[in-house]
Design an enzyme around this catalytic site. Structure first.
Site, PDB file in Angstrom:
ATOM      1  CE1 TYR A 199      -3.455  -2.539  -0.276  1.00  0.00           C
ATOM      2  CE2 TYR A 199      -2.850  -3.237   1.688  1.00  0.00           C
ATOM      3  CZ  TYR A 199      -3.596  -3.404   0.584  1.00  0.00           C
ATOM      4  OH  TYR A 199      -4.597  -4.539   0.599  1.00  0.00           O
TER       5      TYR A 199
ATOM      6  NE  ARG B  30      -6.670 -16.565   4.666  1.00  0.00           N
ATOM      7  CZ  ARG B  30      -5.512 -15.619   4.578  1.00  0.00           C
ATOM      8  NH1 ARG B  30      -4.723 -15.369   5.083  1.00  0.00           N
ATOM      9  NH2 ARG B  30      -5.579 -14.830   3.065  1.00  0.00           N
TER      10      ARG B  30
END
Length: 359
Positions: A185, A327
């Site tokens: 990013y 996750r």
């Protein structure tokens, strides 16, 4: 000799103490409208606090509208965003967890669809698209519309956006303020010589490429009070020849530590589409270990940490000070209870859940 700690021992920081060494990693939900949080975010994040995670870090939250990865991302570019975020932080705090937020700008990786719909990057003239920006006019994928190369005025504008976002985050009740400088990013785009081709004060040399992040850290730090802790997430390597690497990360962390960053949250990759990542359980732990040894900064590690035994081993051998789980928390929001049971640890369950504690 490294001090030995356990997965369920407290972790004292300057202005707060983590109740254990298990932290919820930021996970994008792509469920906001115009950057506004809603009940999905309240319940999603709140369940981890009920489950006794030490810190619950909110997903990458955009400092500007064009800084979102997708049109479904959370934002904090407006004072109007604060009200719902404050409800979230108050609930997390009420459960004894620490609320955190990851401040982010996606740069050239912005303007995308929600991932379960497609991986498409929208053009500026499409309904959910806008013109992206980056240090250099190079798209992430060669078939995408190039980002606009940022001017010096653009750079200072984004630094100020991070400053205002930090101010709002403090008002909303966040105690951990994490700057997202990883995963390809915008800030990472400045760090990586594979993406940053500038020839001015923000490009070429190591000192110039880190300048943008250092300025953001300084601006954000000015907005934090005695209740906040400043963290930075970094990609330790680009996993590509000639890119950002561990040696540069270590030198950067030394500088950030002097600037008031308390925690280095260590991940890797994301800068370029042709990266070659040897993914395996705990594959990023050695980076956190090396950075911790070389800088003596408090360090978190993330990436394919899926079991209590694995997490316990990381903390016991002091390869990192805490683990960030993504996750596995989606699979089991109450995995802290499960891991405590597996390791024979007694933790403080909420009274509403006490009956489940008895075999």
């Amino acid at each position: 000799m490294k001090a030995k700690h356990s997965l369920f021992s407290e972790l004292p920081l300057t202005n707060m103490t983590l109740s254990n060494r298990i932290v919820v990693s930021p996970m994008c939900q792509y469920s906001a409208i115009n950057g506004f949080a809603n009940d999905w975010h309240l319940v999603h994040l709140g369940q981890f606090a009920v489950g006794r995670a030490a810190v619950v870090i909110q997903e990458a939250t955009a400092v500007s509208e064009i800084g979102r990865i997708s049109y479904g991302d959370l934002g904090i570019w407006s004072d109007e965003h604060i009200e719902k975020l404050k409800q979230i932080t108050e609930f997390i705090s009420s459960q004894g967890s620490i609320p955190g937020i990851q401040l982010a700008h996606a740069g050239r990786k912005a303007s995308t669809d929600k991932p379960w719909i497609s991986r498409k990057q929208f053009s500026p003239d499409e309904e959910h698209g806008w013109q992206t920006i980056a240090p250099s006019a190079i798209p992430y994928h060669e078939y995408e519309i190039p980002p606009t190369e940022m001017t010096l005025a653009d750079i200072q504008s984004v630094v100020y956006e991070f400053k205002l976002a930090a101010r709002r985050a403090v008002s909303a009740g966040y105690k951990v303020i994490e700057i997202h400088a990883a995963h390809g990013y915008l800030i990472h785009q400045f760090l990586s010589p594979l993406v940053n081709l500038r020839a001015d004060d923000y490009g070429e040399s190591f000192v110039n490429r880190i300048r943008f992040l250092v300025e953001i850290v300084h601006a954000v730090k000015e907005e934090l009070g005695k209740e906040q802790s400043l963290w930075v997430r970094l990609s330790a390597t680009d996993w590509a020849e000639g890119g950002w690497d561990l040696e540069q990360t270590i030198e950067l962390v030394k500088i950030l530590k002097l600037q008031g960053v308390e925690v280095a949250d260590i991940s890797s990759g994301g800068a370029v589409s042709y990266q070659q990542i040897p993914v395996e359980p705990g594959y990023q732990v050695p980076f956190a270990d090396e950075i911790k040894n070389s800088t003596e900064i408090c360090t978190g590690t993330v990436g394919l940490i899926t079991s209590s035994k694995q997490a316990k081993d990381i903390i016991n051998r002091a390869a990192a000070d805490f683990v960030l789980i993504g996750r596995e928390f989606l699979r089991d929001p109450h995995l802290v209870y499960e891991w405590a049971k597996e390791l024979g640890e007694d933790i403080n369950w909420p009274p509403q859940y006490e009956r489940a504690k008895i075999e």
